[in-house]
Design a protein around this motif. Structure first.
Motif, PDB file in Angstrom:
ATOM      1  N   VAL A 152       0.860  -1.191   0.000  1.00  0.00           N
ATOM      2  CA  VAL A 152       0.000   0.000   0.000  1.00  0.00           C
ATOM      3  C   VAL A 152       0.890   1.234   0.000  1.00  0.00           C
ATOM      4  O   VAL A 152       1.991   1.229   0.551  1.00  0.00           O
ATOM      5  N   GLU A 153       0.400   2.278  -0.663  1.00  0.00           N
ATOM      6  CA  GLU A 153       1.119   3.550  -0.660  1.00  0.00           C
ATOM      7  C   GLU A 153       0.348   4.535   0.192  1.00  0.00           C
ATOM      8  O   GLU A 153      -0.885   4.566   0.155  1.00  0.00           O
ATOM      9  N   ASP A 154       1.085   5.351   0.948  1.00  0.00           N
ATOM     10  CA  ASP A 154       0.396   6.365   1.742  1.00  0.00           C
ATOM     11  C   ASP A 154       0.318   7.674   0.953  1.00  0.00           C
ATOM     12  O   ASP A 154       0.683   7.726  -0.224  1.00  0.00           O
ATOM     13  N   ARG A 155      -0.125   8.729   1.620  1.00  0.00           N
ATOM     14  CA  ARG A 155      -0.393   9.984   0.909  1.00  0.00           C
ATOM     15  C   ARG A 155       0.861  10.791   0.585  1.00  0.00           C
ATOM     16  O   ARG A 155       0.763  11.883   0.015  1.00  0.00           O
ATOM     17  N   ALA A 156       2.040  10.263   0.965  1.00  0.00           N
ATOM     18  CA  ALA A 156       3.288  10.901   0.528  1.00  0.00           C
ATOM     19  C   ALA A 156       3.974  10.061  -0.534  1.00  0.00           C
ATOM     20  O   ALA A 156       4.989  10.476  -1.087  1.00  0.00           O
ATOM     21  N   GLY A 157       3.425   8.867  -0.800  1.00  0.00           N
ATOM     22  CA  GLY A 157       4.061   7.979  -1.770  1.00  0.00           C
ATOM     23  C   GLY A 157       5.026   6.984  -1.145  1.00  0.00           C
ATOM     24  O   GLY A 157       5.704   6.253  -1.869  1.00  0.00           O
ATOM     25  N   ASN A 158       5.110   6.943   0.192  1.00  0.00           N
ATOM     26  CA  ASN A 158       5.911   5.897   0.834  1.00  0.00           C
ATOM     27  C   ASN A 158       5.250   4.554   0.554  1.00  0.00           C
ATOM     28  O   ASN A 158       4.024   4.449   0.533  1.00  0.00           O
ATOM     29  N   GLN A 159       6.073   3.527   0.339  1.00  0.00           N
ATOM     30  CA  GLN A 159       5.552   2.190   0.033  1.00  0.00           C
ATOM     31  C   GLN A 159       5.650   1.301   1.272  1.00  0.00           C
ATOM     32  O   GLN A 159       6.714   1.166   1.861  1.00  0.00           O
ATOM     33  N   TRP A 160       4.511   0.700   1.640  1.00  0.00           N
ATOM     34  CA  TRP A 160       4.456  -0.183   2.806  1.00  0.00           C
ATOM     35  C   TRP A 160       3.990  -1.561   2.338  1.00  0.00           C
ATOM     36  O   TRP A 160       2.934  -1.669   1.703  1.00  0.00           O
ATOM     37  N   ALA A 161       4.752  -2.590   2.658  1.00  0.00           N
ATOM     38  CA  ALA A 161       4.376  -3.953   2.287  1.00  0.00           C
ATOM     39  C   ALA A 161       4.097  -4.734   3.570  1.00  0.00           C
ATOM     40  O   ALA A 161       4.920  -4.741   4.489  1.00  0.00           O
TER      41      ALA A 161
END
Ligand SMILES: [Zn+2]
Length: 417
Positions: free
Chosen positions: A52-61
């Motif tokens: 999933v990507e958050d609202r800054a574009g960081n990627q979380w798996a």
């Protein structure tokens, strides 16, 4: 035997490397950044992790559902400074993915969700603000300000988002993404030589107990602007006794920064100057120096800067504070647990900023692990960590994650000092 670490490292090696300098130019929201993000997404998909990507574009798996209960997150960033090294950032991301592989190989099933993160724009190389990804989601960097930041070509972050096929209107704080992070442990290459120098002062690149350190805090850090006055005049016809040369004050400021830092046991640097009018044949009418000072003790840093200010005053210069960040202490309860899991690991403060520091300041229990760097050099192609030490790093991170994900354990204190 080729490990998943070796394979991932080999995949990343050519991405964004400049053929002339050998350094990396992995700047946020560029084509290279896109390739790195695709690589990360592919590695996560191959492991069946939900990205999933958050609202800054960081990627979380995620392995497990962080909306059920906040998870343990490991990872770092993939971007670089101009002509940076291979390890600053990617070592943490690759080690995090290798940790997932190690848990799987051991047949482990985390009771607590496990996340792997790739923070975007950590170095701030393009838009000038470090840790932009973590600052945006925590609200430490205002969304409008972020959108309006520009790079050297005048391209705004908003435009860079549009160029990357994203809608900049969505950029902003993301409390949901932050709430999913119960604890964050960022593994990072050491950006100094503390682990590579043995207590007796000699080089130590073999002692396995000094391969990985536990980060305790991020040093207090300040920036000051020193304006030295002078009087413009002709470099050939003005008698020496008639001159008011701002460069003499500037030189004194640079020298006194070194002397004061030595005396106080901290570090102080003048790395940027501006000289007016800036002609080879003109006496300087004004010289401005930017002073960066940091150290393990706030008192020491302030005392050093006071000494520089006094010296600058002798030349009629004024010193003004531009920014000050107090000590960022990592979560005391989490540190206690890391010390229990890695009893031999040295404890180390750091003079560099990190996303872990931004999250810690926001109140997310965070900590860091540092892997020995034989050169002590960072932000340069000379940055290094031996493969043996990288393996020690993965083993340490695996031990930490195994323990933190096994059960809830004692609650972290959540202290942000
Ligand atoms: Zn970094």
């Amino acid at each position: 035997m080729t490990t998943s670490f070796d394979r991932m490292w080999a995949d990343l090696e050519p991405l964004g490397r400049d053929a002339t300098t050998g350094g990396y130019r992995r700047h946020a929201w560029t084509r290279t950044d896109h390739d790195l993000r695709e690589w990360f997404a592919g590695e996560c998909a191959a492991r069946g992790l939900e990205l999933v990507e958050d609202r800054a574009g960081n990627q979380w798996a995620w392995w497990g559902d962080p909306d059920r209960t906040p998870g343990v997150v490991v990872g770092s960033h993939l971007d670089s400074v101009p002509d940076g090294g291979a390890f600053d950032g990617p070592l943490g991301v690759v080690s995090a993915l290798a940790t997932v592989d190690a848990l799987r190989a051991a047949g482990a099933r985390p009771a607590v969700p496990l996340g792997v993160v790739n923070f975007v724009d950590e170095e701030g190389a393009r838009f000038g603000i470090a840790c932009a990804g973590s600052r945006i989601i925590t609200g430490a960097l205002d969304a409008d300000r972020a959108r309006s930041l520009t790079d050297a070509e005048g391209v705004s972050m908003a435009q860079a988002w549009r160029d990357a096929g994203r809608d900049p209107a969505g950029l902003g704080p993301d409390p949901e993404a932050v709430r999913r992070v119960g604890r964050f442990v960022e593994l990072h290459v050491e950006q100094g030589k503390a682990l590579a120098v043995a207590p007796d002062g000699g080089d130590d690149l073999v002692d396995p107990s000094r391969a990985v350190a536990i980060g305790t805090d991020i040093w207090p850090h300040g920036r000051w602007r020193v304006d030295v006055p002078g009087e413009a005049n002709h470099a050939g016809t003005t008698r020496l006794e008639d001159r008011a040369d701002a460069m003499l004050g500037l030189a004194a400021v640079v020298q006194s920064a070194r002397a004061a830092a030595l005396a106080q046991g901290c570090v102080a640097t003048v790395g940027k100057v501006d000289v007016v009018p800036g002609g080879v044949n003109a006496i300087a009418s004004r010289a401005t120096a930017w002073l960066d000072a940091r150290g393990s003790s706030e008192e020491a840093v302030r005392a050093a800067v006071a000494a520089v200010t006094e010296e600058a005053g002798r030349f009629g210069a004024t010193t003004a504070l531009e920014s000050w960040t107090p000590t960022t202490s990592f979560d005391a309860g989490l540190l206690d647990r890391l010390r229990g899991i890695l009893p031999e690991a040295p404890l180390l403060g750091t003079g560099a900023g990190h996303d872990a520091g931004i999250l810690a300041t926001h109140g997310v229990p965070s900590a860091m692990l540092f892997v020995r760097n034989p050169t002590g050099v960072s932000h340069s192609p000379a940055e290094w960590a031996g493969r043996e030490d990288c393996n020690h790093g993965v083993a340490a991170l695996t031990a930490v994650v195994t323990e933190l994900c096994a059960a809830a354990g004692p609650e972290p204190t959540g202290d942000v000092r």
